[in-house]
Design an enzyme around this catalytic site. Sequence first.
Site, mmCIF file in Angstrom:
data_model
loop_
_atom_site.group_PDB
_atom_site.id
_atom_site.type_symbol
_atom_site.label_atom_id
_atom_site.label_comp_id
_atom_site.label_asym_id
_atom_site.label_seq_id
_atom_site.Cartn_x
_atom_site.Cartn_y
_atom_site.Cartn_z
ATOM 1 N N ASN A 1 0.881 -1.164 0.000
ATOM 2 C CA ASN A 1 0.000 0.000 0.000
ATOM 3 C C ASN A 1 0.922 1.218 0.000
ATOM 4 O O ASN A 1 1.514 1.535 1.020
ATOM 5 C CB ASN A 1 -0.895 -0.017 1.249
ATOM 6 C CG ASN A 1 -1.689 1.270 1.405
ATOM 7 O OD1 ASN A 1 -1.754 2.088 0.478
ATOM 8 N ND2 ASN A 1 -2.278 1.473 2.571
ATOM 9 N N LYS B 1 0.170 4.263 -0.260
ATOM 10 C CA LYS B 1 -0.435 5.460 0.345
ATOM 11 C C LYS B 1 -0.225 6.667 -0.578
ATOM 12 O O LYS B 1 -0.304 6.504 -1.785
ATOM 13 C CB LYS B 1 0.111 5.662 1.755
ATOM 14 C CG LYS B 1 0.016 4.377 2.590
ATOM 15 C CD LYS B 1 0.275 4.551 4.040
ATOM 16 C CE LYS B 1 0.108 3.209 4.751
ATOM 17 N NZ LYS B 1 0.231 3.307 6.191
ATOM 18 N N HIS C 1 -9.286 1.601 4.745
ATOM 19 C CA HIS C 1 -8.009 1.717 5.450
ATOM 20 C C HIS C 1 -8.171 2.658 6.646
ATOM 21 O O HIS C 1 -8.933 3.630 6.586
ATOM 22 C CB HIS C 1 -6.919 2.231 4.504
ATOM 23 C CG HIS C 1 -5.556 2.128 5.114
ATOM 24 N ND1 HIS C 1 -5.065 3.087 5.963
ATOM 25 C CD2 HIS C 1 -4.608 1.162 5.035
ATOM 26 C CE1 HIS C 1 -3.852 2.708 6.370
ATOM 27 N NE2 HIS C 1 -3.555 1.549 5.818
ATOM 28 N N GLU D 1 -6.462 4.994 7.709
ATOM 29 C CA GLU D 1 -6.202 6.420 7.422
ATOM 30 C C GLU D 1 -7.417 7.064 6.760
ATOM 31 O O GLU D 1 -7.680 8.255 6.967
ATOM 32 C CB GLU D 1 -4.936 6.549 6.561
ATOM 33 C CG GLU D 1 -3.689 6.284 7.402
ATOM 34 C CD GLU D 1 -2.564 5.585 6.665
ATOM 35 O OE1 GLU D 1 -2.542 5.609 5.428
ATOM 36 O OE2 GLU D 1 -1.696 4.997 7.347
ATOM 37 N N GLU E 1 -5.215 -4.642 10.511
ATOM 38 C CA GLU E 1 -4.150 -3.675 10.758
ATOM 39 C C GLU E 1 -4.412 -2.950 12.080
ATOM 40 O O GLU E 1 -5.205 -1.995 12.113
ATOM 41 C CB GLU E 1 -4.089 -2.650 9.628
ATOM 42 C CG GLU E 1 -3.839 -3.248 8.265
ATOM 43 C CD GLU E 1 -3.236 -2.243 7.303
ATOM 44 O OE1 GLU E 1 -2.166 -2.536 6.767
ATOM 45 O OE2 GLU E 1 -3.806 -1.162 7.105
ATOM 46 N N GLY F 1 3.006 2.277 10.735
ATOM 47 C CA GLY F 1 4.001 3.327 10.571
ATOM 48 C C GLY F 1 4.731 3.693 11.852
ATOM 49 O O GLY F 1 5.419 4.705 11.917
ATOM 50 N N SER G 1 3.803 -2.196 10.202
ATOM 51 C CA SER G 1 5.249 -2.310 10.393
ATOM 52 C C SER G 1 5.797 -3.700 10.034
ATOM 53 O O SER G 1 6.706 -4.205 10.677
ATOM 54 C CB SER G 1 5.649 -1.934 11.824
ATOM 55 O OG SER G 1 5.273 -0.595 12.097
HETATM 56 P P1 13P Z 1 3.309 0.333 7.612
HETATM 57 O O1 13P Z 1 3.781 -0.951 6.986
HETATM 58 O O2 13P Z 1 4.068 1.540 7.137
HETATM 59 O O3 13P Z 1 3.233 0.230 9.103
HETATM 60 O O4 13P Z 1 1.797 0.580 7.098
HETATM 61 C C1 13P Z 1 0.899 -0.459 7.174
HETATM 62 C C2 13P Z 1 -0.309 -0.062 6.421
HETATM 63 O O5 13P Z 1 -1.017 0.845 6.804
HETATM 64 C C3 13P Z 1 -0.619 -0.797 5.192
HETATM 65 O O6 13P Z 1 -1.890 -0.522 4.740
#
Ligand code: 13P
Length: 248
Positions: free
Chosen positions: A9, A11, A94, A96, A164, A170, A210
């Site tokens: 992803n 983003k 997601h 976010e 997640e 992150g 992560s």
């Molecule tokens: P990270 O791997 O940067 O922690 O992000 C995970 C994520 O949100 C994937 O959709």
Amino acid sequence: MRKPIIAGNWKMNKTAKEAEALINELKPLVAKSKPEVVICIPYTDLWIAKQAIEGSKIKLGAENVAWADSGAFTGEISAAMLKEIGVEYVIIGHSERRQYFGETDETVNKRLKQALANDLKPIVCVGETLEEREKNKTKKVLKKQVLVGFEGVDDLSNVVIAYEPVWAIGTGKTATAEDADKTIGYIRSLIRKTYGAEVAKSLRIQYGGSMKPSNAKELMAMRNIDGGLIGGAALKAEDFAGIVNYKG
Ligand code: 13P
């Protein structure tokens, strides 16, 4: 047997030119991959990415999809627009999107239905925040996300769920493999209750948060974990390939 699925992803990262360069770097590194490999990327990268992945095992995904067919929905991208480019997967819900853009379990449900009606394969994200976790509300939150998010959806054969935990995204903090496995097992039990044992057995559920080359093997070894949804580590070809090739 559930085929493992590793999805990046990206983003809001990578311009179209940067996307092309990253894919060209990635292609040889994942040429012998055993899991299914998907990159979910910004809309503006999709067209060039479709050309760049040609002849490789990499599949194309978007990061969202509109719930309507077309019309006055400024800023939204429809399933038909994605299909025409050759998009196969879409991330839905997601954290976010939930956190910053007002996405709810109800809108997740609408987008999910729209994706399935248009033969797009949804990767539906669920997961608890740190506050919810600390208040022991993880199961309650996941139950609502799954029950409301999947309401009225009969066929899960093209669906992937990504668990997640928001506190692991992150942050460099990964859920322990045992913890992630247990929670994903709980999600599977919710699916079993609604859809029956066979569906629960064949549904793929990813872990996200992560995930990196150094912890992929341990996470992927768990009984309930069928793949990963990768943020930061998907932005570097070597790191993403290191996860895809977790078996060595
Ligand atoms: P990270 O791997 O940067 O922690 O992000 C995970 C994520 O949100 C994937 O959709």
